[in-house]
Structures are given as structure tokens and as C-alpha cells.
Scaffold this motif. Structure first.
Motif, mmCIF file in Angstrom:
data_model
loop_
_atom_site.group_PDB
_atom_site.id
_atom_site.type_symbol
_atom_site.label_atom_id
_atom_site.label_comp_id
_atom_site.label_asym_id
_atom_site.label_seq_id
_atom_site.Cartn_x
_atom_site.Cartn_y
_atom_site.Cartn_z
ATOM 1 N N LEU A 163 -20.280 -66.258 75.205
ATOM 2 C CA LEU A 163 -21.507 -66.523 75.946
ATOM 3 C C LEU A 163 -22.563 -67.173 75.066
ATOM 4 N N THR A 164 -23.346 -68.078 75.671
ATOM 5 C CA THR A 164 -24.561 -68.587 75.040
ATOM 6 C C THR A 164 -25.739 -68.074 75.843
ATOM 7 N N VAL A 165 -26.703 -67.472 75.144
ATOM 8 C CA VAL A 165 -27.865 -66.877 75.799
ATOM 9 C C VAL A 165 -29.122 -67.624 75.369
ATOM 10 N N PHE A 166 -29.809 -68.191 76.352
ATOM 11 C CA PHE A 166 -31.107 -68.837 76.110
ATOM 12 C C PHE A 166 -32.226 -67.858 76.482
ATOM 13 N N GLY A 167 -33.350 -67.969 75.774
ATOM 14 C CA GLY A 167 -34.436 -67.020 75.993
ATOM 15 C C GLY A 167 -34.096 -65.657 75.416
ATOM 16 N N ALA A 168 -33.326 -65.649 74.339
ATOM 17 C CA ALA A 168 -32.793 -64.401 73.796
ATOM 18 C C ALA A 168 -33.853 -63.520 73.147
ATOM 19 N N THR A 169 -35.037 -64.040 72.835
ATOM 20 C CA THR A 169 -36.058 -63.209 72.188
ATOM 21 C C THR A 169 -37.008 -62.568 73.187
ATOM 22 N N GLY A 170 -36.874 -62.873 74.475
ATOM 23 C CA GLY A 170 -37.697 -62.227 75.495
ATOM 24 C C GLY A 170 -37.138 -60.868 75.868
ATOM 25 N N GLY A 171 -37.902 -60.125 76.693
ATOM 26 C CA GLY A 171 -37.491 -58.780 77.069
ATOM 27 C C GLY A 171 -36.156 -58.742 77.776
ATOM 28 N N ARG B 147 -35.929 -69.795 68.827
ATOM 29 C CA ARG B 147 -36.786 -70.621 67.970
ATOM 30 C C ARG B 147 -37.137 -69.874 66.698
ATOM 31 N N ASP B 148 -37.366 -68.559 66.819
ATOM 32 C CA ASP B 148 -37.760 -67.743 65.678
ATOM 33 C C ASP B 148 -36.797 -66.558 65.580
ATOM 34 N N PRO B 149 -35.844 -66.582 64.639
ATOM 35 C CA PRO B 149 -34.855 -65.500 64.537
ATOM 36 C C PRO B 149 -35.473 -64.132 64.306
ATOM 37 N N SER B 150 -36.647 -64.073 63.705
ATOM 38 C CA SER B 150 -37.270 -62.779 63.409
ATOM 39 C C SER B 150 -37.681 -62.044 64.670
ATOM 40 N N ARG B 151 -37.759 -62.738 65.798
ATOM 41 C CA ARG B 151 -38.188 -62.117 67.045
ATOM 42 C C ARG B 151 -37.015 -61.601 67.880
ATOM 43 N N LEU B 152 -35.791 -61.790 67.410
ATOM 44 C CA LEU B 152 -34.644 -61.400 68.223
ATOM 45 C C LEU B 152 -34.555 -59.888 68.399
ATOM 46 N N VAL C 263 -32.772 -73.408 67.675
ATOM 47 C CA VAL C 263 -32.963 -74.703 68.323
ATOM 48 C C VAL C 263 -34.448 -74.833 68.649
ATOM 49 N N ALA C 264 -35.124 -75.774 68.009
ATOM 50 C CA ALA C 264 -36.567 -75.902 68.173
ATOM 51 C C ALA C 264 -36.947 -76.507 69.512
ATOM 52 N N ASP C 265 -36.135 -77.434 70.013
ATOM 53 C CA ASP C 265 -36.466 -78.159 71.244
ATOM 54 C C ASP C 265 -35.282 -78.052 72.205
ATOM 55 N N LEU C 266 -35.455 -77.270 73.262
ATOM 56 C CA LEU C 266 -34.357 -77.042 74.196
ATOM 57 C C LEU C 266 -34.107 -78.225 75.121
ATOM 58 N N THR C 267 -34.914 -79.260 75.039
ATOM 59 C CA THR C 267 -34.632 -80.481 75.798
ATOM 60 C C THR C 267 -33.857 -81.492 74.962
ATOM 61 N N ASP C 268 -33.586 -81.153 73.708
ATOM 62 C CA ASP C 268 -32.835 -82.028 72.806
ATOM 63 C C ASP C 268 -31.349 -81.800 73.048
ATOM 64 N N GLU C 269 -30.728 -82.659 73.840
ATOM 65 C CA GLU C 269 -29.333 -82.437 74.227
ATOM 66 C C GLU C 269 -28.381 -82.470 73.034
ATOM 67 N N ALA C 270 -28.679 -83.282 72.044
ATOM 68 C CA ALA C 270 -27.817 -83.325 70.861
ATOM 69 C C ALA C 270 -27.814 -81.973 70.144
ATOM 70 N N ALA C 271 -28.964 -81.298 70.136
ATOM 71 C CA ALA C 271 -29.053 -79.995 69.480
ATOM 72 C C ALA C 271 -28.356 -78.905 70.283
ATOM 73 N N LEU C 272 -28.176 -79.122 71.593
ATOM 74 C CA LEU C 272 -27.538 -78.127 72.442
ATOM 75 C C LEU C 272 -26.010 -78.196 72.385
ATOM 76 N N PRO D 101 -37.522 -78.062 82.346
ATOM 77 C CA PRO D 101 -37.028 -79.090 81.424
ATOM 78 C C PRO D 101 -35.828 -78.631 80.599
ATOM 79 N N ALA D 102 -35.856 -77.370 80.143
ATOM 80 C CA ALA D 102 -34.725 -76.876 79.351
ATOM 81 C C ALA D 102 -33.451 -76.819 80.190
ATOM 82 N N MET D 103 -33.561 -76.339 81.427
ATOM 83 C CA MET D 103 -32.365 -76.220 82.259
ATOM 84 C C MET D 103 -31.769 -77.578 82.580
ATOM 85 N N SER D 104 -32.603 -78.570 82.787
ATOM 86 C CA SER D 104 -32.086 -79.917 83.040
ATOM 87 C C SER D 104 -31.215 -80.387 81.887
#
Length: 215
Positions: A3-11, A32-37, A50-59, A89-92
């Protein structure tokens, strides 16, 4: 599953990561910030920055070879959604890369006010949802863009629409409604939202649908 989880540092996202690891899945947590995981190191946990979730190359590296994607992305305030929308934008970008890398299953958290009005709701909820849609209009506009991107993606998607979130662990005792809001649904634990996001991945009846959930 892998699995890949986006928004992993939120509740909700942290709960998804914890529950997925406990269930034996292999998890790539995109942050974006591993310390918040806030999730202990694990041999089945990979943390990808991944700093920019709209950067398809980074995804591409975080989606290649995965079985499914879970998104807990969303703006933390109406101001943030207005100035810098997150989920849409990220989901697109995510669904574009999912198609390129052959990942076919996706679940994402949205919100109950985007669902249809429930005839069984009392006066309070029938009044509350329109108020929330006005007060948080930019948050919901961002989520609506996200849902539209999922619907047009061609992948097998499920949108999970909870009401107000409580910072509580999973109970496993919550109600579900396919393509509808749960009658009288006012609150739900973040842990149960994570449970719903994960359980839909292996429930073919939810593919291509929105799932209302509430305590």
C-alpha cells in the motif's frame, strides 16, 4: 498488500499506517516531514518524502509495484484550501501516475456534507450541512475536485465520507451506507475512518461508489 498512503502524517493517515502494518501489509507512507509521522520504525514501513504531490515524476517511485493507494489528504482549514488546495490537485496527479504504473485500487477520505441529504435526518443535521458547506466552502470545493478526479480516473475507486471526526481509536462498530450518508450520522472515530478506508480495498461492492460512514 503493498500500500501507498498519502496524508500519512494526519490523524486519519497515521491510523491507516498503524492499522495496515498491524494487518500485515507493506506500507509506503508519503510525507513532507518525516518527523510528524509518529509511527515507530517497522520492517514493512517505508517513509517516502515527496515535497510536491502534483509532481508526477516524484510520484512514480512511490506508486510503482504497489497494489493499492489510500489517501487521507485534505486541507486543515478553509483558508488553506482557498490559498493552496491540497486534495484535488494531488489526486489528479496520483490517478495519472496510478494509470501509468498499473495500480488499480484507490480509497480516499472525503466528507459527509458532499453526500446527498438523508431524508431520515432530523432538523439539526438538515440545517447543519448547508451551514458547513458555506463556512467550509473552499475545503469542500477541494474535496469535490478530488472526487471528480477519482470518478474520471478509470481506476477502481471508493470515496469514504465521514461526518465530524473524533480523535479516538478504532472501535469496528460503525454504520455504512453505499452512495448515501448514514441517517443521523454526526460523528465517527478517526480510527474507524481508517478501518473503512482499508476495508474497502478488498470489498468489490464499494468500487466506483461513495461510502457514508458514522458511529
Amino acid at each position: 498488500m503493498k500500500l501507498t498512503v498519502f496524508g500519512a502524517t494526519g490523524g486519519v493517515g497515521r491510523e491507516v499506517v498503524r492499522q495496515a502494518l498491524a494487518a500485515g501489509h507493506e506500507v509506503t507512507a508519503v510525507v513532507r516531514d518525516p518527523s510528524r509521522l509518529g509511527v515507530p520504525a517497522h520492517d514493512r514501513l517505508r517513509v517516502a518524502v515527496v515535497a510536491d504531490l502534483t509532481d508526477e515524476a516524484a510520484l512514480v517511485p512511490v506508486l510503482t509495484g504497489r497494489d493499492a493507494v489510500v489517501s487521507a489528504l485534505g486541507a486543515t482549514s478553509n483558508k488553506q484550501a482557498r490559498l493552496s488546495p491540497v486534495a484535488g490537485p494531488a489526486m489528479s496527479a496520483v490517478v495519472n501516475v496510478m494509470r501509468r504504473t498499473g495500480v488499480d485500487r484507490l480509497s480516499a477520505v472525503s466528507a459527509a456534507p458532499l453526500g446527498p441529504e438523508c431524508p431520515e435526518d432530523g432538523v439539526l443535521l438538515r440545517v447543519l450541512h448547508p451551514i458547513l458547506r458555506r463556512v467550509l466552502r473552499d475545503v469542500y470545493a477541494d474535496l469535490a475536485v478530488m472526487e471528480a478526479a477519482m470518478g474520471a480516473s478509470g481506476v477502481r475507486w471508493t470515496v469514504v465520507r465521514p461526518p465530524r471526526l473524533l480523535d479516538r481509536p478504532r472501535t469496528g462498530n460503525y454504520r455504512r451506507a453505499l452512495d448515501a450518508n448514514v441517517p443521523g450520522g454526526k460523528v465517527i472515530a478517526r480510527g474507524d475512518v481508517a478501518d473503512a478506508l482499508l476495508s474497502t480495498l478488498t470489498d468489490p461492492s464499494t468500487a466506483g461508489h461513495a461510502l457514508g460512514i458514522a458511529a
